[in-house]
Write a protein that holds these residues in place. Structure first.
Motif, PDB file in Angstrom:
ATOM      1  N   PRO A  48       0.834  -1.214   0.000  1.00  0.00           N
ATOM      2  CA  PRO A  48       0.000   0.000   0.000  1.00  0.00           C
ATOM      3  C   PRO A  48       0.863   1.256   0.000  1.00  0.00           C
ATOM      4  N   ALA A  49       0.266   2.372  -0.397  1.00  0.00           N
ATOM      5  CA  ALA A  49       1.009   3.636  -0.402  1.00  0.00           C
ATOM      6  C   ALA A  49       0.466   4.547   0.692  1.00  0.00           C
ATOM      7  N   GLN A  50       1.367   5.267   1.339  1.00  0.00           N
ATOM      8  CA  GLN A  50       0.905   6.258   2.328  1.00  0.00           C
ATOM      9  C   GLN A  50       0.866   7.626   1.677  1.00  0.00           C
ATOM     10  N   PHE A  51      -0.272   8.295   1.851  1.00  0.00           N
ATOM     11  CA  PHE A  51      -0.451   9.654   1.332  1.00  0.00           C
ATOM     12  C   PHE A  51       0.215  10.586   2.340  1.00  0.00           C
ATOM     13  N   VAL A  52       1.300  11.272   1.971  1.00  0.00           N
ATOM     14  CA  VAL A  52       2.029  12.046   2.983  1.00  0.00           C
ATOM     15  C   VAL A  52       1.978  13.563   2.791  1.00  0.00           C
ATOM     16  N   GLU A  53       1.762  14.021   1.552  1.00  0.00           N
ATOM     17  CA  GLU A  53       1.793  15.477   1.360  1.00  0.00           C
ATOM     18  C   GLU A  53       0.954  15.852   0.163  1.00  0.00           C
ATOM     19  N   LYS A  54       0.315  17.023   0.235  1.00  0.00           N
ATOM     20  CA  LYS A  54      -0.348  17.490  -0.981  1.00  0.00           C
ATOM     21  C   LYS A  54      -0.086  18.973  -1.205  1.00  0.00           C
ATOM     22  N   PHE A  55      -0.190  19.341  -2.474  1.00  0.00           N
ATOM     23  CA  PHE A  55      -0.027  20.744  -2.834  1.00  0.00           C
ATOM     24  C   PHE A  55      -1.177  21.074  -3.753  1.00  0.00           C
ATOM     25  N   ASP A  56      -2.096  21.890  -3.265  1.00  0.00           N
ATOM     26  CA  ASP A  56      -3.330  22.120  -4.007  1.00  0.00           C
ATOM     27  C   ASP A  56      -3.814  23.539  -3.698  1.00  0.00           C
ATOM     28  N   PRO A  57      -3.022  24.559  -4.134  1.00  0.00           N
ATOM     29  CA  PRO A  57      -3.315  25.923  -3.693  1.00  0.00           C
ATOM     30  C   PRO A  57      -4.695  26.421  -4.100  1.00  0.00           C
ATOM     31  N   ALA A  58      -5.234  25.887  -5.203  1.00  0.00           N
ATOM     32  CA  ALA A  58      -6.542  26.382  -5.651  1.00  0.00           C
ATOM     33  C   ALA A  58      -7.653  25.377  -5.324  1.00  0.00           C
ATOM     34  N   GLU A  59      -7.353  24.424  -4.421  1.00  0.00           N
ATOM     35  CA  GLU A  59      -8.305  23.342  -4.106  1.00  0.00           C
ATOM     36  C   GLU A  59      -8.825  22.730  -5.394  1.00  0.00           C
ATOM     37  N   ASP A  60      -7.895  22.454  -6.269  1.00  0.00           N
ATOM     38  CA  ASP A  60      -8.213  22.065  -7.625  1.00  0.00           C
ATOM     39  C   ASP A  60      -8.646  20.594  -7.723  1.00  0.00           C
ATOM     40  N   GLU A 390      -4.263  24.443 -21.689  1.00  0.00           N
ATOM     41  CA  GLU A 390      -4.524  24.764 -20.288  1.00  0.00           C
ATOM     42  C   GLU A 390      -3.929  23.662 -19.419  1.00  0.00           C
ATOM     43  N   PRO A 391      -3.443  23.990 -18.220  1.00  0.00           N
ATOM     44  CA  PRO A 391      -2.940  22.924 -17.348  1.00  0.00           C
ATOM     45  C   PRO A 391      -4.056  21.913 -17.051  1.00  0.00           C
ATOM     46  N   THR A 392      -3.719  20.647 -17.052  1.00  0.00           N
ATOM     47  CA  THR A 392      -4.724  19.617 -16.800  1.00  0.00           C
ATOM     48  C   THR A 392      -5.033  19.501 -15.322  1.00  0.00           C
ATOM     49  N   GLN A 393      -4.099  19.921 -14.479  1.00  0.00           N
ATOM     50  CA  GLN A 393      -4.310  19.909 -13.040  1.00  0.00           C
ATOM     51  C   GLN A 393      -3.499  21.039 -12.432  1.00  0.00           C
ATOM     52  N   LEU A 394      -3.941  21.477 -11.273  1.00  0.00           N
ATOM     53  CA  LEU A 394      -3.171  22.507 -10.561  1.00  0.00           C
ATOM     54  C   LEU A 394      -2.847  22.013  -9.161  1.00  0.00           C
ATOM     55  N   SER A 395      -2.528  20.737  -9.068  1.00  0.00           N
ATOM     56  CA  SER A 395      -2.246  20.158  -7.763  1.00  0.00           C
ATOM     57  C   SER A 395      -1.420  18.887  -7.940  1.00  0.00           C
ATOM     58  N   PHE A 396      -0.790  18.461  -6.852  1.00  0.00           N
ATOM     59  CA  PHE A 396      -0.190  17.123  -6.862  1.00  0.00           C
ATOM     60  C   PHE A 396      -0.134  16.568  -5.446  1.00  0.00           C
ATOM     61  N   ALA A 397       0.007  15.237  -5.391  1.00  0.00           N
ATOM     62  CA  ALA A 397       0.039  14.561  -4.097  1.00  0.00           C
ATOM     63  C   ALA A 397       1.299  13.718  -4.020  1.00  0.00           C
ATOM     64  N   VAL A 398       1.862  13.625  -2.816  1.00  0.00           N
ATOM     65  CA  VAL A 398       3.073  12.820  -2.639  1.00  0.00           C
ATOM     66  C   VAL A 398       2.722  11.581  -1.812  1.00  0.00           C
ATOM     67  N   TYR A 399       3.133  10.428  -2.297  1.00  0.00           N
ATOM     68  CA  TYR A 399       2.896   9.159  -1.603  1.00  0.00           C
ATOM     69  C   TYR A 399       4.222   8.499  -1.291  1.00  0.00           C
ATOM     70  N   ARG A 400       4.165   7.630  -0.285  1.00  0.00           N
ATOM     71  CA  ARG A 400       5.349   6.853   0.028  1.00  0.00           C
ATOM     72  C   ARG A 400       4.965   5.384  -0.068  1.00  0.00           C
ATOM     73  N   VAL A 401       5.692   4.622  -0.866  1.00  0.00           N
ATOM     74  CA  VAL A 401       5.432   3.194  -0.922  1.00  0.00           C
ATOM     75  C   VAL A 401       6.567   2.551  -0.144  1.00  0.00           C
ATOM     76  N   ASN A 402       6.188   1.915   0.949  1.00  0.00           N
ATOM     77  CA  ASN A 402       7.153   1.487   1.953  1.00  0.00           C
ATOM     78  C   ASN A 402       7.763   2.745   2.559  1.00  0.00           C
ATOM     79  N   ASP A 403       8.475   2.544   3.634  1.00  0.00           N
ATOM     80  CA  ASP A 403       8.897   3.719   4.363  1.00  0.00           C
ATOM     81  C   ASP A 403      10.376   3.988   4.130  1.00  0.00           C
ATOM     82  N   TYR A 404      10.664   4.845   3.184  1.00  0.00           N
ATOM     83  CA  TYR A 404      12.061   5.177   2.893  1.00  0.00           C
ATOM     84  C   TYR A 404      12.510   6.413   3.655  1.00  0.00           C
ATOM     85  N   ASP A 405      11.867   6.636   4.804  1.00  0.00           N
ATOM     86  CA  ASP A 405      12.158   7.877   5.496  1.00  0.00           C
ATOM     87  C   ASP A 405      13.389   7.765   6.385  1.00  0.00           C
TER      88      ASP A 405
END
Ligand SMILES: C[S@@+](CC[C@H](N)C(=O)[O-])C[C@H]1O[C@@H](n2cnc3c(N)ncnc32)[C@H](O)[C@@H]1O
Length: 632
Positions: A48-60, A390-405
């Protein structure tokens, strides 16, 4: 790096309870390249992937609807996806979670078997000489970003596995572009023939970087090209012909279509008719300069970063606006950046945390600009007169698959662990990593615990080596109970002095002998967070990174290095004004463009009404992150 450098070991979480097997189709067939230890890839393990960060300034991501996103797996936000992890595991994860057959263009720029460790120079922020001692300036040295040293044929197996998986993700009209150099292009072409089928080969493109500083060898022509190998999945791939400007206008024969056939036009007297032409069709030699060191707009500190112009040509040729583009060796994020600029959807992946941080910073920059609607034309482009989609999206999400932290880069961690335990590395073995006394050693990736699937793999490997009678040592950070039980059972059946292949596990998190170096002194910060009416005021008053100080200390010897301003140690600061404790939502980011500039350190931001948790993420120059939070 000194062997004293320590690892942060506390964060590996058991994940295999929900790990799943994903079947992989066979290679298409002939001709076949053979190498020692070649194995078919029948299935891979998806985590599984962990959702760790998002960047979505326009709540896009919430707003994106419509036809384009109707094929998007519902568990993912509608935007760019950036995965931190080994691409074998990330690709398996994507295959399991709805992306099979959805990718239109794959571009990969994998390691080339160059025999090098790729490093980036780490410096402090601020004017030159920020860290000083007796008038001397100190640097932080180099940090390995990734290692490109391979034993014999390991590289071929590594690429074979990944090409098979990439093929599963491609759509029927999709294309894969594999970037390589002289060292491996011939092998990779054979692998691609085998995996995709020889009839799907489209082009061998030469990227000619004409401003390269040439090496000193006198007995060969200077090597000034890389090769792009292009294969399609099916018979009708996307291909947009690109025209490039001619240096001088030339005359060319005028041609017209008669009954669908192109013929040359003649005038009444039978003379061939010529016309002026400003453009020529691009052939398979692409002249694109390397990124000049002075190009601060484009250059990141990431080694092996490719020019945007190269990726622009690739994306414009082999994809349309709205298509999904994948780069599973994303490095500094060039593919994602260009996809974002040109209205493509994108997925990126890298095993190195530094690559994820660099990509995230670049994407935040462009999305902010696009959100502000100021980013439009890009003059140096071949089709500059054409408006960008036009940009297709104005956001992105960062996931971690396994914990490489890990607080240090993964390869550095493995090197340090080997050095600490006394493992002699053996780069000649495709499976085992080294020797410890009489034992063969296998290192389990430090980003996850040892699972029963790892043990299955070991069993299969030993079955394939019937004469191997040495004991085995598995080195891991932690171990799942299921794996522990299986290993105990295995050893129960191997007692007595003639027993072969007994398995010992060194679990670094808890091992009394070897575990001691797994202590990490984390960075600390003093941050004041206050609410003043509808605003939040954040002030970073101090920041200290023991790892940075230790690096400086190594150079300073007995003297004490001095850093006058804490901001010299900080690369960027991000804030989430309503942190939910799980996913960090970047509401504000402070990433100074120039290395000589400091972060501001003081911020005034709007805040949602009612009780809220404000979280401040500080990333230092070594890539270590710390999170400070306050509920107000
Ligand atoms: C040649 S660089 C890519 C550079 C990139 N094209 C750019 O423009 O910056 C190769 C990248 O592959 C990554 N890498 C190596 N092995 C990997 C793996 N197994 N999974 C994911 N990424 C990997 C390295 O960390 C490195 O960032």
């Amino acid at each position: 790096m000194s062997p004293k450098m320590k690892l942060k070991a506390g964060q590996a979480k058991p994940v295999a309870s929900s790990a799943a097997k994903v079947e992989i189709a066979k290679a298409k067939g002939r001709p076949m390249l053979s190498w020692v230890g070649k194995r078919a890839l029948k299935f891979v393990t998806a985590f599984p992937a962990q959702f760790v960060e998002k960047f979505d300034p326009a709540e896009d991501a919430q707003k994106r609807k419509g036809e384009l996103w109707s094929d998007w797996p519902k568990d993912y936000p509608k935007g760019g996806l950036l995965f931190h992890g080994d691409n074998k595991e990330v690709l398996a994860h994507l295959l399991l979670n709805g992306f099979r057959g959805k990718v239109k263009l794959i571009y990969i720029d994998p390691p080339f078997d160059s025999g090098a460790d790729y490093v980036r120079k780490v410096t402090l922020r601020g004017p030159k000489g920020t860290a000083k001692l007796d008038g001397e300036t100190y640097a932080l040295g180099e940090q390995i970003q990734y290692t490109d040293i391979w034993a014999n044929d390991n590289y071929l197996q590594f690429m074979f596995d990944r090409l098979l998986m990439h093929k599963e993700l491609l759509s029927e009209d999709g294309v894969i572009v594999v970037h390589c150099d002289w060292k491996k292009s011939h092998h990779l072409r054979c692998l691609l023939d085998e995996v995709f089928g020889i009839e799907t080969f489209r082009n061998e493109i030469y990227w000619h970087f004409y401003n390269k500083m040439h090496d000193d060898r006198k007995d060969i022509f200077p090597r000034a090209t890389n090769t792009l190998l292009v294969y399609s999945k099916g018979d009708n791939p996307i291909f947009n012909k690109i025209a490039s400007p001619r240096e001088k206008t030339v005359k060319q024969l005028k041609r017209i279509k008669v009954n669908g056939i192109l013929v040359n036009l003649k005038d009444d007297e039978g003379n061939l008719v010529y016309q002026e032409s400003d453009t020529k069709t691009l052939d398979n030699v692409w002249d694109i300069p390397l990124i000049p060191p002075a190009d601060v707009n484009q250059k990141t500190d990431y080694p092996t970063q490719k020019p945007q112009a190269l990726l622009e040509l690739i994306l414009l040729t082999y994809s349309e606006a709205g298509d999904l583009v994948l780069d599973s060796f994303i490095g500094s994020g060039t593919t994602a950046l260009v996809a974002q600029r040109w209205g493509r959807r994108w997925i990126g992946c890298d095993i190195n945390k530094g690559a994820i941080q660099t990509t995230a910073k670049r994407l935040q920059g462009i999305i902010r600009k696009q959100t502000e609607d100021s980013e439009r034309q890009h003059p140096e482009l071949i089709q500059a007169e054409e408006k960008k989609p036009e940009p297709t999206q104005l956001s992105f999400a960062v996931y971690r698959v396994n914990d490489y932290d890990l607080s240090v880069q993964h390869n550095e961690a493995v090197n340090l662990a080997c050095e600490h335990i006394g493992i002699e590395r053996n780069r000649g073995d495709a499976y085992f990593d080294g020797i410890l006394g009489k034992s063969l050693v296998k290192i389990i990736p430090f980003g996850r615990p040892l699972t029963p699937l790892d043990f299955d793999e070991l069993r299969r490997e030993l079955e394939a080596r019937p004469d191997e009678d040495r004991p085995i040592t598995l080195v891991c950070l932690g171990m799942e109970l299921g794996a522990k039980a299986e290993i105990e059972e295995w050893n129960r059946l191997r007692k007595g002095k003639d027993a072969v292949n007994r398995v010992e596990v060194i679990e670094l998190r808890t091992d009394p002998k070897y575990g001691k170096f797994m202590v990490h002194e984390p960075a600390t910060a003093k941050v004041a967070i206050r609410r003043i009416k509808d605003k939040i005021v954040i002030e970073i008053q101090d920041f200290i990174s023991p790892s940075i100080i230790m690096r400086l200390q190594e150079q300073a010897g007995l003297l004490k290095p001095k850093i006058d301003d804490w901001r010299a140690m900080v690369d960027c600061v991000m804030t989430d004004t309503a942190f939910d404790g799980k996913v960090f939502n970047v509401i504000h980011s402070d990433v100074p463009e120039k290395k000589t500039d400091f972060v501001q350190g003081k911020y005034e931001l709007s805040v949602p009404p009612g009780k809220t948790t404000v979280a401040v993420k500080i990333i230092d120059m070594l890539g270590e992150e710390i999170l400070c939070q306050e509920t107000l």
